[in-house]
Scaffold this active site. Sequence first.
Site, PDB file in Angstrom:
ATOM      1  N   CYS A   1     -43.128  82.633 -55.441  1.00 48.93           N
ATOM      2  CA  CYS A   1     -41.596  82.499 -55.525  1.00 48.93           C
ATOM      3  C   CYS A   1     -40.800  82.484 -54.230  1.00 48.93           C
ATOM      4  O   CYS A   1     -40.403  81.345 -53.745  1.00 48.93           O
ATOM      5  CB  CYS A   1     -40.807  83.080 -56.773  1.00 48.93           C
ATOM      6  SG  CYS A   1     -41.468  83.218 -58.391  1.00 48.93           S
TER       7      CYS A   1
ATOM      8  N   HIS B   1     -33.383  84.287 -55.344  1.00 45.59           N
ATOM      9  CA  HIS B   1     -34.631  85.047 -54.869  1.00 45.59           C
ATOM     10  C   HIS B   1     -34.868  85.046 -53.674  1.00 45.59           C
ATOM     11  O   HIS B   1     -36.081  85.099 -53.153  1.00 45.59           O
ATOM     12  CB  HIS B   1     -35.846  84.589 -55.987  1.00 45.59           C
ATOM     13  CG  HIS B   1     -36.890  85.779 -55.964  1.00 45.59           C
ATOM     14  ND1 HIS B   1     -37.828  85.509 -56.513  1.00 45.59           N
ATOM     15  CD2 HIS B   1     -36.760  86.992 -55.826  1.00 45.59           C
ATOM     16  CE1 HIS B   1     -38.665  86.529 -56.682  1.00 45.59           C
ATOM     17  NE2 HIS B   1     -38.035  87.402 -56.185  1.00 45.59           N
TER      18      HIS B   1
END
Length: 584
Positions: free
Chosen positions: A76, A137
């Site tokens: 990610c 993130h």
Amino acid sequence: MSKSREMRILWFLLLFLCEARSQGVSRPNFVLLVADDLGIGDPGCYGNKTLRTPGMDRLAQEGVKLTQHLAASPLCTPSRAAFMTGRYPVRSGMASAARVGVFIFSACSGGLPTSEVTFAKLLKNQGYSTALIGKWHLGNNCHNNADFCHHPLSHGFGYFYGLLGTNMRDCKPGDGTVFIGGIRVLAYTPLKVITITLLTLVALKHLGLLDVPPAVFFCLLFLAALILGLLLAFLHYFRPLNCFLIRDHEITQQPMSYDNLTQRLTRDAASFIRRNVDTPFLLVLSYLHVHTALYSSEEFAGKSKHGTYGDAVEEMDWSIGQILNVLDELRLSNNTLVYFTSDHGAHVEELNSKGEVHGGSNGIYKGGKSNNWEGGIRIPGIFRWPGVLQAGLEIDEPTSNMDVFPTVVKLAGSPLPEDRVIDGRDLMPLLQGRSQRSDHEFLFHYCNVYLNAVRWHPQNSSSIWKAFFFTPKFTPEGANGCFSTHLCFCYGQYITHHDPPLLFDISKDPRERNPLSPRTEPRFREIVATMQQAADLHTRALQAVPNQLSLGNILWKPWLQMCCSSSGLSCQCDREAQDERETL
Ligand SMILES: *[C@@H]1O[C@H](CO)[C@@H](O)[C@H](O)[C@H]1NC(C)=O
Ligand SMILES: *[C@@H]1O[C@H](CO)[C@@H](O)[C@H](O)[C@H]1NC(C)=O
């Protein structure tokens, strides 16, 4: 002034006005839809026959479908950093040298450096209204709990609503923890050792074989209590401290609730579009689906043929459909480039505590999230722009999620940054059929900070060579993933080195089953030498940058912690219900 001169000036003015107007019209809006951990084998338009994904299928039907679209990283944080900047994650320091390759705590000091330029920043400079809704993130604070140095609003987004970190099992009560491995090493094993020692000492003392001073018992008990206390505190506070929703700089729900979460994100995205009917806009809708903890609203729970995972995919697909409907309703579809992708392949090792599969499908491809087999990096990639891109076109050339950067930036009329390397390539020639070839002759596949493999698409050839310098050791042996460690790691005992590299022709062997050798491929040495040379050139040109995922940068730092209540450690509040009332 002569009449003809006057006419000329008038003509000139007219032309100028038309030019300005046509430029305004041709600058499209952008809606970039990013799924989390969705596999290329999940959408119906990529061959799944049992998951229902009419939203994604509609996009593919009305747009261009890329079948060799590749994530810049199989994890990610680095993949998203590359997507935002159009650059390999190593260039921004967003690639880890250790085991942990992503941010875990919201109060860590690492993040996308402000020196990086995101496409959002460039579009904002061009007068675009910009928003990120959903998962970020890529960090938050640097020095205190309100400097927001890595926050989306510091990276060109004019509006943010969502989750700064990532969705995780630990965010949802009853869904277990992703820290089992760490807990085993740091708590369970020491506690076991202390307990056995204590019992042994008690027995010895009882039998009169050893005189143990009471202080020893006291120390051991204290140590055990300390470990247990820290463990319980960690598990208790992890959720509120890391899983919260925030609008711009204000926390709206801490800890976040999963109730109608997708509906809330979708509603927020739709109202951003409605607010910007008359302004060019960029919307990045970055779903929390379909990373674990899996969730879905009542309408979708138990409805798919693939358990809670399938329910989550179908709910996300519903949301995509809603966004397309809003664009239709506002007559914006023809002036909006819609893109759909996932940050990397499905997490095949993800099983819940009952052994139910909580990861998606990578179709025919080997591996998945956290490794660079095709399953880890081949992602859905669909572009739709009615009237500009041919509906139903399929392109098998290698492309990257880093390509979105130059594509979007150029369409918005902004120059590309010239003071840095941009690894992405403008996709419009390929998408519009003006070119049949990808601009990427070489693509580099990183496992965190380690160069894992090279892909070579030689000019005037249909071959796609892929050479691995190392491969992850799948555990248990023979499995299609690193089940023993939950994710694959990129170094040391976890990998097998290959010299000469392990070579595949992806165009003929997309499942990566038959490594080539000088016997099966007469040009083996020549091909490998060319790829090695490209890798060396690439590696030598890299500049050293601070590591944003160093231990010091990923650890929890209490002074960076955001908390919506000033009293004590509870960090609990819910302004979502109130916000909802206000928008009604
Ligand atoms: C469709 O997706 C589900 C859920 O990920 C998966 O179990 C199934 O194998 C997929 N089907 C195909 C044909 O890939
Ligand atoms: C949008 O573009 C398509 C394809 O060019 C065209 O058929 C359609 O009429 C356009 N719709 C609107 C509302 O302009």
